[in-house]
Write an enzyme that holds these catalytic residues in place. Structure first.
Site, PDB file in Angstrom:
ATOM      1  CD  GLN A  78      -2.545   1.111   2.558  1.00  0.00           C
ATOM      2  OE1 GLN A  78      -1.955   1.215   3.730  1.00  0.00           O
ATOM      3  NE2 GLN A  78      -3.824   1.584   2.449  1.00  0.00           N
ATOM      4  NE  ARG A 149      -1.955   7.463   6.604  1.00  0.00           N
ATOM      5  CZ  ARG A 149      -0.900   7.401   7.394  1.00  0.00           C
ATOM      6  NH1 ARG A 149      -0.015   8.360   7.538  1.00  0.00           N
ATOM      7  NH2 ARG A 149      -0.488   6.282   8.288  1.00  0.00           N
ATOM      8  CE  LYS A 196      -8.405   1.849   3.677  1.00  0.00           C
ATOM      9  NZ  LYS A 196      -8.189   1.484   4.951  1.00  0.00           N
ATOM     10  NE  ARG A 275     -16.976  -5.103  15.544  1.00  0.00           N
ATOM     11  CZ  ARG A 275     -17.964  -5.189  16.467  1.00  0.00           C
ATOM     12  NH1 ARG A 275     -18.922  -4.339  16.393  1.00  0.00           N
ATOM     13  NH2 ARG A 275     -17.929  -6.259  17.457  1.00  0.00           N
ATOM     14  NE  ARG A 298     -10.527  -4.423  14.364  1.00  0.00           N
ATOM     15  CZ  ARG A 298     -11.603  -3.641  14.579  1.00  0.00           C
ATOM     16  NH1 ARG A 298     -11.455  -3.182  15.789  1.00  0.00           N
ATOM     17  NH2 ARG A 298     -12.669  -3.508  13.929  1.00  0.00           N
ATOM     18  CB  CYS A 321     -11.215 -10.695  16.470  1.00  0.00           C
ATOM     19  SG  CYS A 321     -11.108  -8.937  16.618  1.00  0.00           S
ATOM     20  CB  CYS A 324     -10.399  -5.642  23.122  1.00  0.00           C
ATOM     21  SG  CYS A 324      -8.702  -6.313  22.708  1.00  0.00           S
ATOM     22  CB  CYS A 328      -4.149  -4.224  17.036  1.00  0.00           C
ATOM     23  SG  CYS A 328      -6.143  -4.229  17.482  1.00  0.00           S
ATOM     24  CB  CYS A 340      -3.855 -10.339  18.808  1.00  0.00           C
ATOM     25  SG  CYS A 340      -5.523 -10.771  19.297  1.00  0.00           S
TER      26      CYS A 340
HETATM   27  C1  LIG Z   1      -3.785  -1.598  14.267  1.00  0.00           C
HETATM   28  C2  LIG Z   1      -4.396  -1.244  13.064  1.00  0.00           C
HETATM   29  C3  LIG Z   1      -3.679  -0.298  12.199  1.00  0.00           C
HETATM   30  C4  LIG Z   1      -4.090  -0.012  10.929  1.00  0.00           C
HETATM   31  N1  LIG Z   1      -3.443   0.504   9.908  1.00  0.00           N
HETATM   32  C5  LIG Z   1      -4.022   0.747   8.630  1.00  0.00           C
HETATM   33  C6  LIG Z   1      -3.006   1.467   7.399  1.00  0.00           C
HETATM   34  O1  LIG Z   1      -1.852   1.793   7.897  1.00  0.00           O
HETATM   35  N2  LIG Z   1      -3.748   1.605   6.379  1.00  0.00           N
HETATM   36  C7  LIG Z   1      -4.934   1.350   6.106  1.00  0.00           C
HETATM   37  O2  LIG Z   1      -5.638   1.829   5.291  1.00  0.00           O
HETATM   38  N3  LIG Z   1      -5.901   0.746   7.050  1.00  0.00           N
HETATM   39  C8  LIG Z   1      -5.298   0.583   8.316  1.00  0.00           C
HETATM   40  N4  LIG Z   1      -6.113   0.046   9.376  1.00  0.00           N
HETATM   41  C9  LIG Z   1      -7.487  -0.276   8.920  1.00  0.00           C
HETATM   42  C10 LIG Z   1      -7.728  -1.627   8.558  1.00  0.00           C
HETATM   43  O3  LIG Z   1      -7.411  -1.643   7.071  1.00  0.00           O
HETATM   44  C11 LIG Z   1      -9.157  -1.982   8.450  1.00  0.00           C
HETATM   45  O4  LIG Z   1      -9.985  -1.270   7.616  1.00  0.00           O
HETATM   46  C12 LIG Z   1      -9.966  -1.995   9.874  1.00  0.00           C
HETATM   47  O5  LIG Z   1      -9.108  -2.651  10.903  1.00  0.00           O
HETATM   48  C13 LIG Z   1     -11.173  -2.611   9.936  1.00  0.00           C
HETATM   49  O6  LIG Z   1     -11.269  -4.093   9.753  1.00  0.00           O
HETATM   50  P1  LIG Z   1     -11.247  -4.950  10.766  1.00  0.00           P
HETATM   51  O7  LIG Z   1     -12.534  -5.125  11.513  1.00  0.00           O
HETATM   52  O8  LIG Z   1     -11.315  -6.455  10.123  1.00  0.00           O
HETATM   53  O9  LIG Z   1     -10.060  -5.037  11.461  1.00  0.00           O
HETATM   54  C14 LIG Z   1      -5.520  -0.546  10.562  1.00  0.00           C
HETATM   55  C15 LIG Z   1      -6.215  -1.069  11.352  1.00  0.00           C
HETATM   56  C16 LIG Z   1      -5.828  -1.550  12.865  1.00  0.00           C
HETATM   57  C17 LIG Z   1      -6.571  -2.467  13.533  1.00  0.00           C
END
Ligand SMILES: Cc1cc2nc3c(=O)[nH]c(=O)nc-3n(C[C@H](O)[C@H](O)[C@H](O)COP(=O)(O)O)c2cc1C
Length: 383
Positions: A78, A149, A196, A275, A298, A321, A324, A328, A340
């Site tokens: 990315q 960004r 994205k 989620r 997550r 998961c 919480c 992370c 985790c």
């Molecule tokens: C610790 C952490 C860091 C993240 N860093 C980025 C990132 O650098 N770039 C990005 O586009 N999304 C980032 N995300 C967002 C994730 O890509 C994702 O959209 C988000 O966690 C929701 O998905 P999930 O519910 O499956 O965790 C991050 C998520 C977490 C948990």
């Protein structure tokens, strides 16, 4: 798909460390098909992210792609630009002006998006293209454009107040994104370009395109040569819970409908995240035609074997998961690496291997006491 996620595992100079390699390789081994390495900087930046601004870094990325490919997974990087004027910052750093460096770091995206000159924007596209070429040399399969960004801030009706050809109408605000995609297509025509698509909803986020424009913008991206889209909640509010909602903040699969609206308007594959923690949830999204690929972040930290277990009809064995955000998000905010809380191997994939006990015993598990000590949330009851 493992969508981009900050881990804190990379070396300070941006190279892929063995800790990072072990983590992503473990995901591939567990059956994840497509892994995105998050926030790869195409410039020498101060951001604690992976960086690929110099040919000398290609080898460390090559080792990672070779490892991931061993298990049949595809790897994407990315590409993003840090929040500030990197050239100014590097000059100040070289001159030893550390106070000014700190001030400049706080002078972040909300200013940079409106101050960056057209020339500088073109220079950033060149840097991102050079990074993509290096990624290709490293054997990486996919370039994911980070639509949050800088790119998302330019698309944003809330952050972009420019009056030049990069501000105002939707065409102008998305001009940089489309120019970047077209430039990438030229320099790495054989690579897959994933975008994205950060979506600003009425309740959340700033750095991306407003929800009502997302399907139209998606069509423009497809016409510009994007091969696949990853639809996610935009951020840039300073509130991590917007994009990464902890339990109780957003329902499961909260971005599926928005993704579905985008998918209806394009013919390229579309992925979603947010989620999605059980195979049943992901299968429902696929069956309802809302996405072609399921992003799980997550939940893969909690159980890297998620995909293989789902494939083998062993969904009930998946370590769930609990959203919480402690191991992370909190760890990243505390400048540590992710580990985790429901998976003791996570972050220690090189050194910790949980195996069945040699001698079975009955044990009492005592929940650790609250990290707040005085327990404002009442979870004293846990200990
Ligand atoms: C610790 C952490 C860091 C993240 N860093 C980025 C990132 O650098 N770039 C990005 O586009 N999304 C980032 N995300 C967002 C994730 O890509 C994702 O959209 C988000 O966690 C929701 O998905 P999930 O519910 O499956 O965790 C991050 C998520 C977490 C948990």
């Amino acid at each position: 798909m493992f969508p981009p996620l900050t881990t804190g595992y990379e070396d300070k100079d941006g190279n892929i460390s063995s800790q990072s390699r072990a983590f992503y390789t473990r995901l591939a081994k567990g059956g994840t098909g497509y892994i995105v390495l998050r926030d790869v900087a195409p410039v020498r930046s101060f951001a604690p992210t992976p960086k690929l601004f110099d040919d000398s870094q290609i080898d460390s990325f090559r080792l990672l792609s070779d490892n991931v490919h061993t298990y049949g997974a595809k790897l994407g990087v990315q590409i993003f630009h840090p929040e500030y004027d990197v050239n100014v910052l590097n000059a100040l750093f070289a001159a030893g002006e550390m106070q000014k460096v700190r001030t400049q770091l706080n002078h972040d995206m909300q200013y940079f998006v409106n101050e960056v000159s057209e020339d500088a924007l073109m220079h950033i596209i060149d840097k991102m293209c050079a990074c993509a070429v290096r990624a290709q040399k490293a054997g990486i399969d996919v370039i994911q454009v980070h639509g949050d960004r800088l790119v998302g801030a330019l698309c944003s009706t809330q952050m972009n107040t420019r009056t030049d050809k990069f501000g105002g109408s939707l065409e102008n605000r998305t001009r940089f994104a489309l120019m970047l995609v077209q430039a990438l297509k030229k320099v790495v025509p054989d690579m897959i370009i994933d975008y994205k698509l950060s979506v600003v909803t009425p309740e959340c986020g700033k750095g991306g395109v407003d929800e009502i424009y997302a399907p139209e913008f998606a069509q423009w991206l497809e016409a510009a040569g994007v091969d696949m889209l990853h639809v996610g909640q935009a951020n840039h509010t300073g509130n991590m819970a917007d994009t990464i909602p902890p339990m109780g903040v957003q329902p499961y699969c909260f971005f599926a409908d928005i993704t579905g609206a985008v998918k209806q308007e394009v013919s390229i594959p579309v992925s979603t995240s947010g989620r999605i923690i059980d195979p049943e949830m992901g299968e429902g999204i696929l069956q309802n035609g809302k996405a072609d690929m399921i992003g799980i972040d997550r939940a893969l930290l909690a159980d890297p074997d998620w995909a293989n277990k789902a494939g083998a009809d062993k969904a009930t064995d998946i370590v769930r998961c609990i959203c919480c955000n402690e191991g992370c998000v909190d760890n990243v905010l505390n400048r540590s690496f992710i580990a985790c809380v429901v998976n003791p191997e996570n972050g220690f994939e090189e050194t910790r291997f949980i195996t069945p006990a040699e001698m079975k015993k009955n044990v009492v598990v005592r929940w650790r006491s609250c990290r707040y000590g005085s327990c404002p949330c009442g979870c004293k009851e846990r200990s």
